[in-house]
Design a protein around this motif. Structure first.
Motif, PDB file in Angstrom:
ATOM      1  N   ARG A  26       0.824  -1.202   0.000  1.00  0.00           N
ATOM      2  CA  ARG A  26       0.000   0.000   0.000  1.00  0.00           C
ATOM      3  C   ARG A  26       0.865   1.262   0.000  1.00  0.00           C
ATOM      4  N   ILE A  29       2.424   1.637  -3.558  1.00  0.00           N
ATOM      5  CA  ILE A  29       1.443   2.015  -4.581  1.00  0.00           C
ATOM      6  C   ILE A  29       0.964   3.439  -4.355  1.00  0.00           C
ATOM      7  N   GLY A  30       0.841   3.785  -3.096  1.00  0.00           N
ATOM      8  CA  GLY A  30       0.342   5.122  -2.824  1.00  0.00           C
ATOM      9  C   GLY A  30       1.340   6.214  -3.113  1.00  0.00           C
ATOM     10  N   TYR A  47      -8.031  -4.906  -7.975  1.00  0.00           N
ATOM     11  CA  TYR A  47      -7.489  -3.839  -7.152  1.00  0.00           C
ATOM     12  C   TYR A  47      -7.233  -2.641  -8.068  1.00  0.00           C
ATOM     13  N   SER A  49      -5.500   1.415  -7.673  1.00  0.00           N
ATOM     14  CA  SER A  49      -4.897   2.405  -6.784  1.00  0.00           C
ATOM     15  C   SER A  49      -5.647   3.718  -6.872  1.00  0.00           C
ATOM     16  N   SER A  51      -4.293   6.599  -7.254  1.00  0.00           N
ATOM     17  CA  SER A  51      -3.778   7.422  -8.377  1.00  0.00           C
ATOM     18  C   SER A  51      -4.420   7.035  -9.690  1.00  0.00           C
ATOM     19  N   PRO A  60     -11.647   4.443  -6.242  1.00  0.00           N
ATOM     20  CA  PRO A  60     -11.214   3.057  -6.459  1.00  0.00           C
ATOM     21  C   PRO A  60     -12.347   2.073  -6.371  1.00  0.00           C
TER      22      PRO A  60
END
Length: 778
Positions: A26, A29-30, A47, A49, A51, A60
Motif C-alpha cells: 500500500r 502504490i500510494g 485492485y 490504486s 492514483s 477506487p
C-alpha cells in the motif's frame, strides 16, 4: 507449502509476512504517480490504486466490479492479452469510464502465472495526454518547418558541429544544382563549391567567426555580415549568392544555420544598370551641348562640362550655389516668364534665351527644357539642354550687315552710272567749247576749271564705286613692301609731327597683284582714321609681312579662303573701338562723328577696294587700347613688273562709227567728239534703232560705239546681232560702271573693249585708234 499458503498473495509469499507485505504494498502504490491495477484473467478489476482512479476522475471502489474492457475504447487490453508469448506488454489506450471523460494513457501490462493455472494481470498506467499533445505540436512544427523550407525561395542549410550538412531545403538544392541524396554528410565548402579561391578563403573565415568553441556560454552566435560569394551553380556556371551564417546550441551541441539567396540575376541587372548609368554619365559629360538639372526654386542640381565651359565656370561647386535668375539669366525677369511657360505646357523647345557668363558677357542659347513631376503631380525638377547660338546669331548679324552693304553697293553703283553720264556731258561740252575758235583765254580758264571740278566729282564717284566694289582696277604685280615704303613718304606729310611712325618692312619682296593707286587710297583712309583716333598724338605702326591661312573662316564680308596672303597692318594707340561697334564700322555712311563733317565712307571704301583685290580686312581693337587694321591680299605667283611710262599722241581718223547711246546729251557730245576727230558718225537713241541703222549701212560702218546699259535691248545684245551680219565688226562699249563690275563679266570674258565714263575726247580718241589700227593689222 500448505493450502493456506497458496491463498496468500504473491507479495505475502515474497516477503513472508502477510501483514507487512500488505503495508509495504500500500505504501509503495500510494507513493507513485502512475496508476496501478490488478485484474483477473478476464480483465475484471481486483485492485485499483487511488492514483489510477484519480486519473479516471472516479473512486477506487467504483472500479471494483468493473472490467478494464469496459474502459478501454480502443480494445488495447484485448490485443495485449491476446499476445500469448509476451508476459510484459506496453500499449497506448484511451480509457473512458461511463459518464466520464476520455483519458489518453500508456499501459504496461504484466501477466502473472499462479499455481493451479489461474492467472492475473498487473498494470502500470501513465497519463500521456500532455506528451501526446507535445508530440503532436512537435509534429505540426516539423510539418510547418518542412512546408516553409520547401516553399521558401531562400536557401537553407542545417549543419552540425563538425561542419557536415544535415539538411538542405529545395531552394538550396536548386541553386547549387544538387540532389537531396548527395548532400547529406557533405561539408559546407563541398556543398557550396566556391567558384574562386578567394571565395573559398572568405567562406572559411566566415565559418570560423560564427562557429564558437565548446566552452562558450552563449546559446546563439551570429554575424551581421552578409557575405557575397561566387559559387558553382547550375550546369557548372558561376552563380552569385548572398550568404548569412548563424550558430545555435542545442542540447549541448552546436549547430550552424546557413541562409543564402541567388543574386545572379540581380547582379547582372545591377551591372547592366551600372553600365547604363556609366553610358548616360559619359553621354551627359561628353555632349557638346550644355545639359543640366535644376529645381523649381532656381538652383542647379547638376550640369555637365559643356555647361560649365559655356557659362565660364571651372567646377560644379561654383555654380551649384548660384541663383539661376540673378546670376545666370541676363535679364532676371526672363526666368519667371520662361518657368511659367514650362509649367503651363510641361516643356519648352528651342527657346532663345540670353544668359550671362561668369565674367558678365552675354551668351545666346537655344533652350529645350522638360518639367518632371512626382506621383502626386508636384513639380520636382527641370531637365534641360542648352545649345550655344552666340556664334550663329553673330553670323546672322554679319549676314544681314553684308546684305545691307550689298544693297547699298547696288544703289551706289546705279547712282554712279547715271552720275558719270552727267559728268561726261559736262566735260564733253567743256572740251568742245575750249576748242571752239570763239573761245577766249578767260573763257578757256573757266572751262578748264569746270573740267577739273568734273574730275574731282569723278574721284568722288570712284570712292562710291569702291565702296560698292565697282571701281575699275589697274592690276599690276608689285612688291607690297615697296608700295608701302613709297606710301610712308606721303603719310609723314599728312599725320603731323606729333605722331611717331614705326615702319616694319620685309627684306625679301612680297609680290601681289594690286592697283597701286587704289591700295594707296585704302591705306590712306586707314591712316587718317588712326590719326583721328589718336587725336593727332601717339604712335602709328605700319608693318608688312606674309601669312599662310589653312582654314576656311567667315568674316563680315564673306568667306576667307585658305592660302598665302600679303598682310599690311596699320595700328594706332588711340581710343580703340567697342566690341559692339566693330561689326558696323565697315558699313557705308556709318560714323561715330557727331559734328556732321564726316560722311562715313572711309572704312567702307577700304573694304570695297580690298575686296576687289580678292582680300579681306580684320579689325583688332578694344576700348582704350588702340586699334589695328590688317589688310590681306593674295600673294601673286608672277614676278614683280616694273611699270613703263609711254607717251602717246592723239590721232583722229576717217572711219565710219555707229553710236548707240540712250542719253541724248551724251550721244550728241560723243558725236561731236568723233566729228571733231574727223570720223563719219551715225547715231541711234536705242538698241532697235542701232540695229536698223546697221542693217541699212552695214557696208559703210567700221566700228560700233555702244552704251552697255540701254533700255529694251542692251548694247551687248545689239553687238551680238550685228556680228551675225558682220562677224569682224570692231566695237567699243561705254559704261558708267566699273570695268570689273558684275554686269561687265560677259564683256571681259569675250575680250570686248570698253571705256569708262566720264571720258575725255583724248581718251576716246586713243581707244578708238588702238582698236581700229589693230583691226587693220589683223
Amino acid at each position: 507449502m500448505t493450502e493456506r499458503d497458496e491463498s496468500i498473495s504473491e507479495f505475502d509469499r515474497l516477503f513472508g509476512w502477510p501483514d507487512y507485505c500488505r503495508s509495504f504494498f500500500r505504501a509503495l502504490i500510494g507513493s507513485i504517480r502512475e496508476g496501478f491495477f490488478i485484474t483477473d484473467a478476464g480483465g475484471a478489476f481486483l485492485y485499483a490504486s487511488l492514483s489510477f482512479s484519480t486519473m479516471l476522475d472516479c473512486e477506487p471502489a467504483d472500479l471494483l466490479g468493473m472490467s478494464i474492457r469496459d474502459l478501454d475504447m480502443g480494445k488495447g487490453f484485448n490485443e495485449a492479452t491476446g499476445a500469448q508469448s509476451d508476459d510484459v506488454t506496453t500499449y497506448e489506450a484511451t480509457l473512458k469510464p461511463r459518464g466520464g471523460t476520455r483519458t489518453e494513457v500508456e499501459v504496461t501490462l504484466v501477466r502473472c502465472h499462479l499455481p493451479g493455472g489461474s492467472g492475473k494481470y498487473v498494470g502500470l498506467v501513465r497519463h500521456i495526454g500532455d506528451r501526446r499533445m507535445a508530440d503532436m505540436a512537435l509534429q505540426e512544427s516539423g510539418e510547418r518547418f518542412k512546408l516553409f523550407s520547401h516553399a521558401s525561395q531562400e536557401a537553407f542549410l542545417l549543419i552540425d558541429d563538425s561542419g557536415m550538412v544535415m539538411y538542405a531545403n529545395p531552394a538550396a538544392l536548386k541553386i547549387t544544382d544538387r540532389d537531396e541524396k548527395q548532400v547529406l554528410g557533405l561539408e559546407i565548402r563541398e556543398f557550396l563549391r566556391p567558384y574562386h579561391y578567394i571565395d573559398e578563403q572568405r567562406l572559411q573565415m566566415a565559418i570560423a567567426e560564427v562557429m564558437p568553441v565548446s566552452t562558450i556560454t552563449e546559446q546563439t552566435v551570429g554575424s551581421d555580415r552578409i557575405l557575397d560569394l561566387s559559387i558553382m551553380g547550375r550546369g557548372g556556371s558561376e552563380a552569385s549568392i548572398e550568404l548569412s551564417l548563424l550558430s545555435e546550441k542545442v542540447a549541448d551541441r552546436w549547430h550552424m544555420i546557413a541562409l543564402f539567396r541567388d543574386v545572379t540575376d540581380k547582379r547582372k541587372a545591377l551591372e547592366s544598370l551600372r553600365k547604363s548609368e556609366e553610358k548616360y554619365r559619359r553621354l551627359f559629360e561628353d555632349t557638346k551641348d550644355a545639359v543640366f538639372m535644376s529645381t523649381p526654386e532656381g538652383k542647379i542640381v547638376d550640369i555637365n562640362r559643356a555647361g560649365l565651359e559655356m557659362l565660364g565656370f571651372r567646377n560644379k561647386e561654383e555654380i551649384l550655389e548660384l541663383d539661376i535668375a540673378r546670376d545666370i539669366y541676363y535679364k532676371p525677369e526672363d526666368r519667371a516668364s520662361f518657368k511659367a511657360a514650362i509649367e503651363r505646357y510641361g516643356s519648352a523647345s528651342m527657346h532663345d534665351l540670353a544668359l550671362k557668363r561668369k565674367d558678365g558677357t552675354i551668351v545666346i542659347v537655344s533652350a529645350t527644357v522638360n518639367a518632371v513631376y512626382d506621383q502626386v503631380g508636384d513639380l520636382v525638377v527641370f531637365h534641360g539642354i542648352l545649345r550655344d547660338l552666340t556664334g550663329i546669331r553673330q553670323l546672322e548679324q554679319q549676314v544681314r550687315a553684308f546684305q545691307k552693304m550689298d544693297a547699298v553697293r547696288d544703289l551706289v553703283g546705279d547712282m554712279a552710272h547715271h552720275f558719270n553720264n552727267i559728268l561726261n556731258i559736262i566735260v564733253g561740252n567743256a572740251e568742245l567749247a575750249k576748242i571752239s575758235p570763239d573761245c577766249t583765254e578767260e573763257v578757256g580758264s573757266y572751262l578748264t576749271s569746270i573740267e577739273e571740278e568734273v574730275f574731282r566729282a569723278a574721284d568722288m564717284v570712284d570712292a562710291l564705286l569702291a565702296s560698292g566694289s565697282r571701281h575699275p582696277m589697274d592690276m599690276r604685280t608689285v612688291d607690297v613692301g615697296v608700295v608701302v615704303r613709297d606710301f610712308e613718304k606721303l603719310v609723314r606729310k599728312i599725320i603731323g609731327d606729333r605722331i611717331t611712325i614705326v615702319l616694319s618692312l620685309p627684306s625679301m619682296p612680297i609680290p601681289a597683284k594690286v592697283d597701286v593707286a587704289r591700295i594707296s587710297q585704302a591705306l590712306l583712309n586707314l591712316v587718317v582714321n588712326g590719326r583721328e583716333a589718336m587725336e593727332s598724338v601717339g604712335t602709328l605702326t605700319i608693318r608688312v609681312h606674309t601669312e599662310e591661312l589653312t582654314d576656311v573662316t567667315t568674316t563680315l564680308d564673306g568667306k576667307i579662303m585658305p592660302g598665302p596672303y600679303a598682310v599690311i597692318s596699320i595700328g594706332d594707340t588711340g581710343r580703340g573701338i567697342d566690341r559692339d561697334l566693330r561689326e558696323k564700322i565697315f558699313e557705308p555712311f556709318y560714323t561715330t562723328d557727331t559734328s556732321g563733317d564726316k560722311k562715313g565712307l572711309g572704312l567702307s571704301v577700304v573694304l570695297g577696294i580690298v575686296k576687289q583685290h580678292g582680300g579681306f580686312v580684320i579689325c583688332e581693337s578694344e576700348k582704350d587700347k588702340g586699334a589695328t587694321f590688317k589688310v590681306y591680299v593674295p600673294l601673286s605667283q608672277e614676278k614683280v613688273k616694273v611699270p613703263e611710262l609711254m607717251e602717246h599722241g592723239v590721232d583722229g581718223g576717217t572711219e565710219t562709227i555707229l553710236i548707240g547711246e540712250d542719253e541724248e546729251a551724251l550721244r550728241k557730245i560723243t558725236a561731236e567728239f568723233l566729228k571733231t576727230l574727223g570720223y563719219r558718225v551715225f547715231t541711234a537713241k536705242n538698241g532697235e534703232e542701232a540695229l536698223a541703222l546697221f542693217r541699212e549701212k552695214s557696208g559703210e560702218i567700221d566700228l560700233v560705239l555702244m552704251d552697255i546699259a540701254m533700255p529694251d535691248i542692251s548694247g551687248l545684245d545689239v553687238y551680238h546681232e550685228i556680228k551675225k551680219t558682220k562677224p569682224d565688226i570692231a566695237a567699243l562699249f561705254m559704261t558708267g560702271y566699273s570695268l570689273d563690275a558684275a554686269n561687265m563679266g560677259p564683256v571681259q570674258k569675250q575680250g570686248i573693249n570698253a571705256i569708262r565714263k566720264p571720258f575725255t575726247m583724248i581718251a576716246l580718241a586713243r581707244r578708238l585708234r588702238e582698236i581700229l589700227d589693230k583691226e587693220k593689222t589683223v
